[in-house]
Design a protein around this motif. Structure first.
Motif, mmCIF file in Angstrom:
data_model
loop_
_atom_site.group_PDB
_atom_site.id
_atom_site.type_symbol
_atom_site.label_atom_id
_atom_site.label_comp_id
_atom_site.label_asym_id
_atom_site.label_seq_id
_atom_site.Cartn_x
_atom_site.Cartn_y
_atom_site.Cartn_z
ATOM 1 N N ARG A 119 12.159 17.718 10.501
ATOM 2 C CA ARG A 119 11.500 16.874 11.495
ATOM 3 C C ARG A 119 10.535 15.925 10.801
ATOM 4 O O ARG A 119 10.062 16.195 9.713
ATOM 5 N N VAL A 120 10.229 14.847 11.477
ATOM 6 C CA VAL A 120 9.238 13.917 10.946
ATOM 7 C C VAL A 120 7.861 14.555 11.115
ATOM 8 O O VAL A 120 7.532 15.074 12.178
ATOM 9 N N GLN A 121 7.066 14.511 10.090
ATOM 10 C CA GLN A 121 5.730 15.084 10.168
ATOM 11 C C GLN A 121 4.850 14.232 11.078
ATOM 12 O O GLN A 121 4.898 13.000 11.042
ATOM 13 N N ILE A 122 4.041 14.896 11.863
ATOM 14 C CA ILE A 122 3.163 14.219 12.810
ATOM 15 C C ILE A 122 2.184 13.299 12.095
ATOM 16 O O ILE A 122 1.810 12.250 12.623
ATOM 17 N N VAL A 123 1.816 13.638 10.877
ATOM 18 C CA VAL A 123 0.820 12.825 10.173
ATOM 19 C C VAL A 123 1.295 11.389 9.941
ATOM 20 O O VAL A 123 0.473 10.501 9.715
ATOM 21 N N ALA A 148 0.840 -1.206 0.000
ATOM 22 C CA ALA A 148 0.000 0.000 0.000
ATOM 23 C C ALA A 148 0.870 1.249 0.000
ATOM 24 O O ALA A 148 1.924 1.286 0.635
ATOM 25 N N ALA A 149 0.418 2.248 -0.730
ATOM 26 C CA ALA A 149 1.156 3.514 -0.788
ATOM 27 C C ALA A 149 1.116 4.215 0.561
ATOM 28 O O ALA A 149 0.127 4.163 1.276
ATOM 29 N N VAL A 150 2.218 4.846 0.896
ATOM 30 C CA VAL A 150 2.289 5.649 2.115
ATOM 31 C C VAL A 150 1.769 7.029 1.743
ATOM 32 O O VAL A 150 2.511 7.914 1.355
ATOM 33 N N ALA A 151 0.462 7.163 1.827
ATOM 34 C CA ALA A 151 -0.191 8.417 1.453
ATOM 35 C C ALA A 151 -0.566 9.168 2.721
ATOM 36 O O ALA A 151 -1.249 8.633 3.592
ATOM 37 N N LEU A 152 -0.092 10.384 2.810
ATOM 38 C CA LEU A 152 -0.347 11.181 4.002
ATOM 39 C C LEU A 152 -1.615 11.996 3.835
ATOM 40 O O LEU A 152 -1.872 12.560 2.778
ATOM 41 N N ASP A 176 -0.240 -3.680 13.084
ATOM 42 C CA ASP A 176 -0.392 -4.879 12.262
ATOM 43 C C ASP A 176 -0.341 -4.540 10.771
ATOM 44 O O ASP A 176 -0.001 -5.396 9.954
ATOM 45 N N ASN A 177 -0.665 -3.317 10.403
ATOM 46 C CA ASN A 177 -0.687 -2.917 8.997
ATOM 47 C C ASN A 177 0.616 -2.276 8.520
ATOM 48 O O ASN A 177 0.795 -2.066 7.326
ATOM 49 N N VAL A 178 1.526 -1.973 9.424
ATOM 50 C CA VAL A 178 2.746 -1.239 9.072
ATOM 51 C C VAL A 178 3.572 -1.967 8.015
ATOM 52 O O VAL A 178 4.089 -1.354 7.087
ATOM 53 N N ALA A 179 3.694 -3.274 8.135
ATOM 54 C CA ALA A 179 4.499 -4.043 7.183
ATOM 55 C C ALA A 179 3.883 -4.086 5.792
ATOM 56 O O ALA A 179 4.560 -4.411 4.824
ATOM 57 N N GLY A 180 2.615 -3.734 5.668
ATOM 58 C CA GLY A 180 1.942 -3.764 4.375
ATOM 59 C C GLY A 180 2.134 -2.509 3.536
ATOM 60 O O GLY A 180 1.682 -2.453 2.397
ATOM 61 N N TYR A 181 2.810 -1.518 4.085
ATOM 62 C CA TYR A 181 3.053 -0.283 3.340
ATOM 63 C C TYR A 181 4.350 -0.369 2.541
ATOM 64 O O TYR A 181 5.288 -1.048 2.925
ATOM 65 N N SER A 182 4.397 0.350 1.449
ATOM 66 C CA SER A 182 5.602 0.416 0.620
ATOM 67 C C SER A 182 6.498 1.540 1.136
ATOM 68 O O SER A 182 6.585 2.621 0.553
ATOM 69 N N TRP A 183 7.174 1.270 2.248
ATOM 70 C CA TRP A 183 8.023 2.283 2.867
ATOM 71 C C TRP A 183 9.214 2.633 1.978
ATOM 72 O O TRP A 183 9.674 3.773 1.958
#
Length: 138
Positions: free
Chosen positions: A83-87, A41-45, A96-103
């Protein structure tokens, strides 16, 4: 060495112009160097929203209401891109879903953007993890 990368980066083509030709950083480079997923999944902010950001700071980072208010005020006034954006916290709410993103795709897009900005004539700094450039076999 890193400053040489900046000098040779061409943001229109996202390539390094070197004496023997052009080279670029690929998703395969990101995947093999960092070991993070480049498919998924795309990392869409989503758009920044102070109410949601306040909730994220309090509920997920465990800061007090006062600290969250202070951090959001500073974040809104002084955001410089270093800085890392809060979003991004929104993406980490369900671990559980973190590994499913295309980081890896997001990292590469960010690196391209930062290299493009750093290659401008009067820019003297770059945001991001520049050490990654040392891991590449360019």
């Amino acid at each position: 060495m890193v400053s040489t990368f900046f000098e040779r980066w061409h943001p229109k083509t996202n390539t390094f112009h070197i004496s023997f030709g052009e080279m670029t950083i690929t998703l395969d480079d990101v995947s093999s160097s960092l070991g993070i997923p480049v498919s998924g999944a795309a990392v869409a902010l989503l758009e920044d929203d102070n109410n949601t950001n306040f909730e994220l700071l309090v509920n997920y980072l465990g800061v007090t209401d006062e600290e969250a208010t202070q951090q959001l005020h500073q974040y809104n006034d002084e955001y410089t891109g270093t800085r890392v954006q809060i979003v991004y916290l929104r993406l980490l709410r369900d671990l559980d879903n973190v590994a499913g993103y295309s980081w890896g795709s997001r990292c590469l897009a960010w690196l391209y953007r930062q290299l493009g900005q750093a290659s401008r004539f009067k820019v003297k700094q770059i945001a991001g993890w520049n050490t990654f450039l040392f891991f590449l076999n360019l």
